[in-house]
Write a protein that holds these residues in place. Structure first.
Motif, short mmCIF file in Angstrom:
data_model
loop_
_atom_site.label_atom_id
_atom_site.label_comp_id
_atom_site.label_asym_id
_atom_site.label_seq_id
_atom_site.Cartn_x
_atom_site.Cartn_y
_atom_site.Cartn_z
N ALA A 216 0.76 -1.17 -0.07
CA ALA A 216 -0.03 0.11 -0.13
C ALA A 216 0.99 1.19 0.01
O ALA A 216 0.64 2.43 -0.49
N GLU A 217 2.00 1.25 0.80
CA GLU A 217 2.78 2.33 0.69
C GLU A 217 3.52 2.48 -0.44
O GLU A 217 3.69 3.78 -1.04
N LEU A 218 3.77 1.26 -1.28
CA LEU A 218 4.35 1.64 -2.35
C LEU A 218 3.20 2.15 -3.42
O LEU A 218 3.56 2.81 -4.34
N ARG A 219 2.07 1.81 -3.53
CA ARG A 219 1.05 2.21 -4.06
C ARG A 219 0.78 3.80 -3.94
O ARG A 219 0.74 4.50 -4.80
N THR A 220 1.04 4.27 -2.83
CA THR A 220 0.76 5.58 -2.16
C THR A 220 2.02 6.42 -2.83
O THR A 220 1.85 7.42 -3.30
N GLU A 221 2.99 5.70 -2.70
CA GLU A 221 4.42 6.33 -3.22
C GLU A 221 4.15 6.60 -4.60
O GLU A 221 4.64 7.46 -5.33
N ARG A 222 3.70 5.30 -5.42
CA ARG A 222 3.59 5.32 -6.80
C ARG A 222 2.57 6.47 -7.35
O ARG A 222 2.60 7.19 -8.09
N ASP A 223 1.54 6.52 -6.75
CA ASP A 223 0.57 7.65 -7.00
C ASP A 223 1.14 9.19 -6.78
O ASP A 223 0.78 10.07 -7.46
N ARG A 224 2.04 9.24 -5.69
CA ARG A 224 2.38 10.52 -5.49
C ARG A 224 3.37 10.75 -6.71
O ARG A 224 3.36 12.00 -6.81
N LEU A 226 3.41 9.43 -9.60
CA LEU A 226 2.54 9.86 -10.75
C LEU A 226 2.11 11.27 -10.78
O LEU A 226 2.09 12.12 -11.69
N VAL A 227 1.74 11.97 -9.37
CA VAL A 227 1.19 13.16 -9.46
C VAL A 227 2.28 14.08 -9.80
O VAL A 227 2.13 15.19 -10.41
N SER A 228 3.59 13.88 -9.27
CA SER A 228 4.48 14.69 -9.46
C SER A 228 5.05 14.57 -10.88
O SER A 228 5.27 15.56 -11.21
N VAL A 229 5.06 13.32 -11.47
CA VAL A 229 5.64 13.39 -12.87
C VAL A 229 4.50 14.24 -13.77
O VAL A 229 4.75 15.01 -14.62
N LEU A 231 2.69 16.86 -12.64
CA LEU A 231 2.83 18.20 -12.38
C LEU A 231 4.02 18.59 -13.30
O LEU A 231 4.20 19.77 -13.79
N LEU A 232 5.20 17.75 -13.27
CA LEU A 232 6.44 18.03 -14.08
C LEU A 232 6.10 18.33 -15.35
O LEU A 232 6.53 19.19 -16.00
N GLN A 233 5.43 17.23 -15.94
CA GLN A 233 5.03 17.25 -17.44
C GLN A 233 4.13 18.41 -17.81
O GLN A 233 4.24 19.17 -18.68
N ASN A 234 3.23 18.87 -16.72
CA ASN A 234 2.43 20.23 -17.28
C ASN A 234 3.20 21.37 -17.18
O ASN A 234 3.08 22.23 -17.89
N MET A 235 4.19 21.27 -16.17
CA MET A 235 4.83 22.51 -15.92
C MET A 235 5.85 22.59 -17.44
O MET A 235 6.03 23.68 -17.90
N LEU A 236 6.30 21.47 -17.71
CA LEU A 236 7.30 21.40 -18.97
C LEU A 236 6.32 21.57 -20.31
O LEU A 236 6.98 22.31 -21.18
N ASP A 237 5.18 21.48 -20.19
CA ASP A 237 4.44 21.98 -21.47
C ASP A 237 4.14 23.35 -21.35
O ASP A 237 3.92 23.93 -22.26
#
Length: 839
Positions: A216-224, A226-229, A231-237
């Motif tokens: 579950a922690e890994l899933r949470t970390e994965r979601d986090r 993914l959100v960061s990625v 956000l980063l992609q939106n910023m790069l756009d």
């Protein structure tokens, strides 16, 4: 049966059988009544005997039947009740056994549910409070009470609380199941499952541990992540820099919007699918060969972006999974750098072209730049200056050459000059050089160190100032000797200077017009000489007013002393104003005298015109009658005339016709002079005009055996003019030519188009025009000293000139080389459609 009832009575005491006890009591009463019946009614045998002995009434029979029926019903009911009681007891025993089993199972389930790692929320229906079963570990931080536990934001993270509230709402309203992972404020992980079963909605919260918690922690970390990625992609756009990711094979895996726009792709995916590359193949190969995980690629490359050559600062890094790169467009920076380079170059060129000497020193006080004027001023060796001497050394060099002023203390003077590098505010200095030059030395310190020295040569300015002062004194003397009164006022309305003529015209003293006196004071002093409202108040407003349009004003003043002054208010530079007065008393008197004489002449001319018009109109009527009667006398029907009478009648008709022509000419001239003649402008056919003019004069030319030759080969087809007046012009010209042409000669009438004009020429072979007659040839009533075949009133050429002028044309006469004269009339081909004679 009694025993059964008694045992049944014992059972009736059991809980849940109160209704059966009442029915049993009622049955006992019925049975007691049945047992007592034999005592009331004897045995049948005895009854028969008694019947025989006694007679029964109808009422007794009815009562007996009712008793028998009641007994029978009571017995049937008792039998049914006994059977139901047995069946009910059996069912009760089965229900008690089932309830005991259910309670045992519920206890087992409750023990399973109430676990320290699990909690269940149950909703029975809408409006029913939630029921919570089970507990969660203390480290979770979840409250035990229902209200606090259902307030998710109090013990869950904000993101998890919003997710659970949204999922709960969808579960209860739309029966939408869910499985989510939650995170508490203490960092613990829970698994939440929402389901609907049996009309109930429930949520199970399970505290995860060990592998499941780690998962579950890994899933949470994965979601986090993914959100960061994301956000980063939106910023790069958003950023305006192309960014790209490549896999281990070097293929594009992701690009941003700027990259897709740079390669002219329809979208990011389109750029990836079509493998649109931003960099050229040579640049990509160089990146591939040089980039390593330890050393990224950082270079400036040139490529084509949207059809234009651009310079990009490219950064590319490499990892085991692939490569990532971004590019910054530095074309504008390069342009600015080149522009700065060009600006500095042009700045140096511009300073080099200045006539003012300029020298620039850096923060170490060493010479960085000097222009040609600086080199010419100090006459130094170029090689010496290119060695970049410091400022102190340069001053010492100039002192040794005797080109600097020699102060009382050289060291103090030099220290003062070089203090500009340590000062914030600097002041210009005047250097008086030994060769007689005066320099205004301005030193501007740079914010980052160094200074710019400007050597302004004031030698010419000093000379100009001296000459200016001399010129001012000369001008003052000149103004004082002018006959015109002159005064100059400043923008504040105070007088700056005035001359003697100004004070003399207005009777002022020098003390009253001293500099600084306001114009209102001067106006009050001058009011006695001029008391009209439009005099000095107007001059005062012109000087002290706030009009933005400062224009020259002129006017005239008549003083009480009899003087007449013309004034002019002239704006001067620096917001000053000059007032000049000219004494025009004598000229105005002469002008008024001439005006009066001109008015008398005008009235006389008007009287003449009125007289001519009146006399001309008065003469036309009798002349018309005379011509009419002469024609009537020439008619054979009136009677035969002898030769002498016929000759007299012809002379009368000819003389009357000539006189009528003269009267008509006088009327035409009078109409032209009065300005009331209007031309009937229209398109005139030139061949038709020439033919009509020839037919009109043919009868006059037969007497002298003259011929008319028309030359119209170069004539235009038509022109704009008054047909009748044009024909009258040609007739007058040909009559004038016929008057001076020898008998049997030829008169030429020519029409041609020359330079956008229509030209008519009438030529004869006569004696020509004498030089002394050229100036008066077109004057009225001028026949000259040389007379022709017939002497006229001298109005023909005057009428020609007037009619040609009405057509905006010109007429001139010149002698021919072979003898005779030629009259030339020029007309515009297309004048204005309507033109008044008065114009």
């Amino acid at each position: 049966m009694t025993a059964k009832l008694q045992s049944g009575g014992t059972d009736d005491q059991a809980p849940g059988h109160a209704g059966d006890s009442v029915r049993l009591k009622r049955l006992r009463s019925w049975l007691a009544a049945g047992i007592a019946l034999p005592a009331v009614f004897p045995a049948p045998a005895r009854a028969a005997e008694d019947v025989a002995k006694l007679s029964l009434s109808t009422l007794d029979v009815v009562n007996f039947a009712m008793v028998i029926g009641a007994v029978s019903a009571a017995m049937i009911s008792a039998i049914w009740l006994i059977r139901e009681r047995g069946r009910t007891d059996a069912e009760n025993r089965e229900l008690r056994a089932s309830l005991a089993d259910a309670n045992a199972r519920a206890a087992r389930y409750q023990s399973l549910i109430i676990d320290r790692n699990r909690r269940i929320i149950i909703w029975e229906g809408v409006g029913v409070p939630a029921e919570i079963l089970g507990t969660l570990p203390p480290e979770i931080g979840a409250p035990d009470e229902v209200e606090g536990f259902l307030a998710y934001s109090g013990w869950l993270s904000p993101t998890s609380a919003r997710a659970l509230e949204s999922a709960s709402e969808k579960l209860r309203s739309n029966a939408q199941s869910f499985d989510i992972t939650l995170e508490t404020n203490t960092g613990q992980v829970l698994e939440a499952q929402g389901r609907v079963a049996g009309g109930r909605a429930f949520i199970r919260l399970v505290a995860l541990s060990n592998l499941r918690a780690e998962l579950a922690e890994l899933r949470t970390e994965r979601d986090r992540l993914l959100v960061s990625v994301d956000l980063l992609q939106n910023m790069l756009d958003i950023i305006d820099m192309p960014v790209w990711l490549r896999d281990a094979d070097g293929q594009l895996r992701w690009v941003n919007e700027a990259y897709a726009e740079a390669v002219e792709g329809e979208s990011r995916q389109d750029a990836i699918d079509r493998k649109l590359e931003l960099l050229g193949s040579a640049t990509r190969e160089r990146i591939r060969m040089s980039v390593t995980p330890e050393r990224p690629f950082l270079e400036k490359v040139s490529t084509v972006v949207r059809g234009h050559r651009r310079f990009l600062e490219v950064a590319d890094v490499k990892t085991a999974a692939g490569q990532a790169g971004l590019a910054l467009d530095v074309s504008e920076i390069e342009d600015v750098r080149e522009e700065l380079k060009r600006t500095l170059g042009s700045h140096s060129d511009m300073l080099d072209q200045l006539a003012t000497p300029v020298a620039i020193f850096d923060r170490e006080q060493r010479l960085q730049f000097f222009n040609q004027a600086f080199l010419k001023l100090w006459d130094l060796d170029t090689a010496y200056l290119e060695r970049r001497p410091d400022n102190g050394e340069l001053l010492e060099k100039l002192r040794s050459l005797g080109k600097l002023p020699e102060p009382h203390s050289w060291r103090d003077w030099k220290e003062q000059v070089l203090s500009v590098y340590r000062s914030v505010d600097t002041e210009p200095q005047l250097w008086h050089l030994p060769d007689g030059q005066t320099l205004n030395v301005i030193a501007n310190a740079h914010p980052l160190g160094g200074a710019t020295w400007i050597f302004e040569n004031l030698t010419e300015q000093v000379d100009l100032e001296a000459r200016y002062n001399t010129l001012v004194r000369v001008q003052g003397e000149t103004i004082d000797h002018l006959t015109e009164g002159v005064s100059v006022f400043g923008p504040d309305g105070k007088i700056k200077l005035s001359n003697t003529a100004f004070r003399s015209l207005w009777g002022l003293t020098e003390a009253e017009t001293r500099p600084g006196t306001h114009i209102r004071e001067i106006a009050n002093l001058c009011q006695a000489s001029h008391d009209k409202a439009d005099g000095w108040p107007l001059l005062t407003s012109a000087i002290t007013g706030f009009d933005e349009d400062r224009s020259t004003r002129e006017g005239r003043l008549e003083l009480n002393t009899g003087l007449i002054l013309d004034y002019a208010v002239v704006p001067l530079p620096n917001a000053q104003t000059m007032i000049a007065f000219v004494n025009v008393t004598d000229s105005v008197g002469a002008e008024r005298m001439l005006t009066e004489k001109n008015e008398a002449l005008r009235k006389a001319d008007a009287l003449k015109n009125d007289f001519v018009q009146h006399v001309s109109y008065e003469l036309r009527s009798p002349l018309t009658n005379i011509i009419g009667f002469a024609d009537l006398l020439s008619t054979p029907t009136i009677g035969e005339l002898n030769d002498r009478q016929r000759e007299y009648v012809e002379h009368i008709a000819a003389s009357s016709s000539v006189l009528l022509t003269i009267v008509n000419d006088i009327l035409d001239l009078a109409t032209v002079d009065a300005g009331i003649m209007k031309l009937d402008l229209d398109h005139v056919e030139i061949p038709e005009l020439l033919e009509e003019a020839r037919e009109q004069i043919n009868s006059r030319l037969k007497e002298s055996s003259l011929q008319i030759v028309i030359r119209d080969e170069q004539a235009p087809e038509s022109m704009v003019g008054d047909h009748q007046r044009l024909k009258q012009i040609l007739f007058k010209l040909m009559m004038n030519a016929a008057n001076f042409a020898p008998e049997g000669s030829v008169i030429e009438l020519e029409c041609a188009r020359e330079d956008g004009e229509v030209v008519f020429r009438v030529s004869d072979n006569g004696p020509g025009v004498p030089e002394d007659m050229r100036e008066t040839l077109f004057s009225r009533f001028s026949t000259g000293s040389q007379s022709g075949r017939k002497r006229g009133a001298g109005l023909g050429l005057s009428i020609v000139e007037s009619f040609v002028g009405l057509h905006h044309g010109t007429v001139m006469i010149e002698n021919r080389v072979k003898g005779g004269a030629t009259v030339t009339c020029r007309f515009p081909l297309n004048p204005q459609v309507s033109r008044d004679a008065a114009e």
